[in-house]
Design a protein around this motif. Sequence first.
Motif, mmCIF file in Angstrom:
data_model
loop_
_atom_site.group_PDB
_atom_site.id
_atom_site.type_symbol
_atom_site.label_atom_id
_atom_site.label_comp_id
_atom_site.label_asym_id
_atom_site.label_seq_id
_atom_site.Cartn_x
_atom_site.Cartn_y
_atom_site.Cartn_z
ATOM 1 N N THR A 93 0.820 -1.218 0.000
ATOM 2 C CA THR A 93 0.000 0.000 0.000
ATOM 3 C C THR A 93 0.850 1.263 0.000
ATOM 4 O OG1 THR A 93 -0.198 -0.195 2.414
ATOM 5 C CG2 THR A 93 -2.001 -1.082 1.078
ATOM 6 N N SER A 94 2.045 1.207 0.616
ATOM 7 C CA SER A 94 2.905 2.395 0.612
ATOM 8 C C SER A 94 3.473 2.654 -0.784
ATOM 9 C CB SER A 94 4.042 2.241 1.619
ATOM 10 O OG SER A 94 4.905 1.163 1.274
ATOM 11 N N LEU A 95 3.727 1.596 -1.555
ATOM 12 C CA LEU A 95 4.190 1.762 -2.932
ATOM 13 C C LEU A 95 3.052 2.232 -3.839
ATOM 14 C CD1 LEU A 95 6.429 -1.427 -3.256
ATOM 15 C CD2 LEU A 95 7.232 0.939 -3.333
ATOM 16 N N GLY A 96 1.815 1.871 -3.501
ATOM 17 C CA GLY A 96 0.658 2.267 -4.296
ATOM 18 C C GLY A 96 0.183 1.136 -5.186
ATOM 19 N N ILE A 97 -1.116 1.027 -5.336
ATOM 20 C CA ILE A 97 -1.729 -0.016 -6.163
ATOM 21 C C ILE A 97 -2.369 0.678 -7.358
ATOM 22 C CG2 ILE A 97 -3.417 -1.888 -6.206
ATOM 23 C CD1 ILE A 97 -3.052 -2.006 -3.108
ATOM 24 N N PHE A 98 -1.846 0.409 -8.556
ATOM 25 C CA PHE A 98 -2.236 1.149 -9.755
ATOM 26 C C PHE A 98 -2.944 0.239 -10.755
ATOM 27 C CE2 PHE A 98 1.235 3.342 -7.783
ATOM 28 C CZ PHE A 98 0.987 4.694 -7.989
ATOM 29 N N SER A 99 -3.967 0.793 -11.395
ATOM 30 C CA SER A 99 -4.666 0.088 -12.461
ATOM 31 C C SER A 99 -5.335 1.125 -13.356
ATOM 32 C CB SER A 99 -5.711 -0.873 -11.890
ATOM 33 O OG SER A 99 -6.418 -1.540 -12.923
ATOM 34 N N ASN A 100 -4.893 1.171 -14.615
ATOM 35 C CA ASN A 100 -5.421 2.161 -15.573
ATOM 36 C C ASN A 100 -5.247 3.573 -15.015
ATOM 37 O OD1 ASN A 100 -6.052 0.233 -17.479
ATOM 38 N ND2 ASN A 100 -8.167 0.031 -16.828
ATOM 39 N N PHE A 101 -6.343 4.269 -14.763
ATOM 40 C CA PHE A 101 -6.255 5.643 -14.278
ATOM 41 C C PHE A 101 -6.546 5.736 -12.779
ATOM 42 C CE2 PHE A 101 -10.456 4.794 -16.014
ATOM 43 C CZ PHE A 101 -11.293 5.140 -14.979
ATOM 44 N N ARG A 102 -6.583 4.598 -12.073
ATOM 45 C CA ARG A 102 -6.917 4.590 -10.650
ATOM 46 C C ARG A 102 -5.687 4.241 -9.799
ATOM 47 N NH1 ARG A 102 -11.478 1.966 -12.931
ATOM 48 N NH2 ARG A 102 -13.433 3.122 -12.621
ATOM 49 N N VAL A 103 -5.706 4.796 -8.573
ATOM 50 C CA VAL A 103 -4.704 4.458 -7.571
ATOM 51 C C VAL A 103 -5.450 4.017 -6.316
ATOM 52 C CG1 VAL A 103 -2.708 5.229 -6.244
ATOM 53 C CG2 VAL A 103 -3.167 6.232 -8.485
ATOM 54 N N TYR A 104 -5.096 2.837 -5.796
ATOM 55 C CA TYR A 104 -5.726 2.305 -4.597
ATOM 56 C C TYR A 104 -4.702 2.248 -3.474
ATOM 57 C CZ TYR A 104 -9.013 0.536 -8.131
ATOM 58 O OH TYR A 104 -9.882 0.422 -9.187
ATOM 59 N N TYR A 105 -5.195 2.393 -2.242
ATOM 60 C CA TYR A 105 -4.330 2.279 -1.079
ATOM 61 C C TYR A 105 -4.910 1.290 -0.064
ATOM 62 C CZ TYR A 105 -1.795 6.201 -2.996
ATOM 63 O OH TYR A 105 -1.050 7.018 -3.818
ATOM 64 N N VAL A 106 -5.724 0.362 -0.557
ATOM 65 C CA VAL A 106 -6.260 -0.728 0.262
ATOM 66 C C VAL A 106 -6.026 -2.029 -0.482
ATOM 67 C CG1 VAL A 106 -7.982 0.662 1.460
ATOM 68 C CG2 VAL A 106 -8.565 -0.366 -0.734
ATOM 69 N N THR A 107 -5.720 -3.079 0.261
ATOM 70 C CA THR A 107 -5.394 -4.350 -0.371
ATOM 71 C C THR A 107 -6.625 -5.163 -0.746
ATOM 72 O OG1 THR A 107 -5.216 -5.425 1.800
ATOM 73 C CG2 THR A 107 -3.200 -4.489 0.851
ATOM 74 N N SER A 108 -7.795 -4.724 -0.346
ATOM 75 C CA SER A 108 -9.007 -5.505 -0.623
ATOM 76 C C SER A 108 -9.229 -5.696 -2.120
ATOM 77 C CB SER A 108 -10.226 -4.832 0.017
ATOM 78 O OG SER A 108 -10.375 -3.497 -0.449
ATOM 79 N N VAL A 109 -8.862 -4.699 -2.939
ATOM 80 C CA VAL A 109 -9.067 -4.842 -4.386
ATOM 81 C C VAL A 109 -8.132 -5.907 -4.952
ATOM 82 C CG1 VAL A 109 -9.947 -2.502 -4.741
ATOM 83 C CG2 VAL A 109 -7.472 -2.915 -4.826
ATOM 84 N N VAL A 110 -6.930 -6.024 -4.391
ATOM 85 C CA VAL A 110 -5.985 -7.053 -4.839
ATOM 86 C C VAL A 110 -6.449 -8.431 -4.374
ATOM 87 C CG1 VAL A 110 -3.584 -7.809 -4.799
ATOM 88 C CG2 VAL A 110 -4.116 -5.372 -4.794
ATOM 89 N N GLU A 111 -6.968 -8.505 -3.162
ATOM 90 C CA GLU A 111 -7.491 -9.777 -2.655
ATOM 91 C C GLU A 111 -8.640 -10.265 -3.526
ATOM 92 O OE1 GLU A 111 -8.530 -8.663 1.257
ATOM 93 O OE2 GLU A 111 -6.462 -8.548 1.988
ATOM 94 N N GLU A 112 -9.510 -9.347 -3.937
ATOM 95 C CA GLU A 112 -10.622 -9.709 -4.819
ATOM 96 C C GLU A 112 -10.100 -10.176 -6.174
ATOM 97 O OE1 GLU A 112 -14.762 -7.624 -6.374
ATOM 98 O OE2 GLU A 112 -12.946 -6.410 -6.217
#
Length: 332
Positions: free
Chosen positions: A264-283
């Motif tokens: 989460t500190s590095l950032g979770i990126f997909s297309n034009f979005r940035v996530y800071y929660v791991t729930s989207v990766v778990e899904e």
Amino acid sequence: MTQPDDLDRRLEALGEPEASSPAQSAEEELRALEKLIRRRVRSICLKTLLAVVICAALVFGLINPLAKLTAFNPIPMEEDDGGFTQYLNAYYGTMQPYVRLTGTDITDTGFGTYDAALHVVGLENLKVHVGGYTDVRLTIRQGEAEVTSDPTGKLTKYLGRFDSDLIDRTGLLAELEKLPSSAYLRLSVGTNTPRTLEELRALPAEVVWAQVYDPDVEYQGGVNLAPPMLSGDETDPRDLSGPEMAQYYADNLELLLTQPKLLTSLGIFSNFRVYYVTSVVEEALASAREMEDFRSRNFCVQGSRDEILALIDQVAPTSLQVDHIFLTPLSE
């Protein structure tokens, strides 16, 4: 109550009447007082020094080891067959194209903080250099990572890579045709039609990164298809079939989730979005485990001018971004 010492008694005696003072000359009394004062000052200095030593011992002997025990330590991970380099390769391979690490040099700076020098192959690199000078540095503090030096922007992420509208196709082709035949290009290509891994590999230009097509989940990362170098026991994605590539993508997501704070500190990126929660990766991981094949409709390619022109003609892209142009495939 603290009893007065000899110095206190002598100082009090100075204010008493002469008759009650000891039969001693003023000069002798002053010398005695000086000696007592020096002794008092020495005692205070020794006590202060002892307190400083005790505090330092507590900090370096207790707090520093405790910080190391409770915070993420990348050094043992890297010593275990380049595990930290593999983690970063899984991260950058999932989040963005063209980036690849050939190694890391980690220094323990104390109190759960580590400085990592990263040997990075980036967008503008075709040749791979192992070791040597690197100006890309990552600081890991209490399990959280921050890029502290990246003057050439090798780790810079570009949002909306596959979301821009395609410019006039005729004009684009005309501009590309003006390039010399020796030119070598990298492009991000978005299409409407999801393609299997076999179909991607059959395209006129080399697909070096592909974003997974998974309409059932919000987050969609990608995989490096042509890494310039492997370290340790890493899997070579060029040897994988479509179903194996889907599991390879899932394995990378699972690896990233082993260090959620770092992720989460590095950032979770997909297309034009940035996530800071791991729930989207778990899904995304749960869905990827159920994939029967790997498909992609957004991918990055590299090739000569003629190969790129042939690819554009074949896939009819809905979005296109020229990432970099080299003079020749032999460019640095």
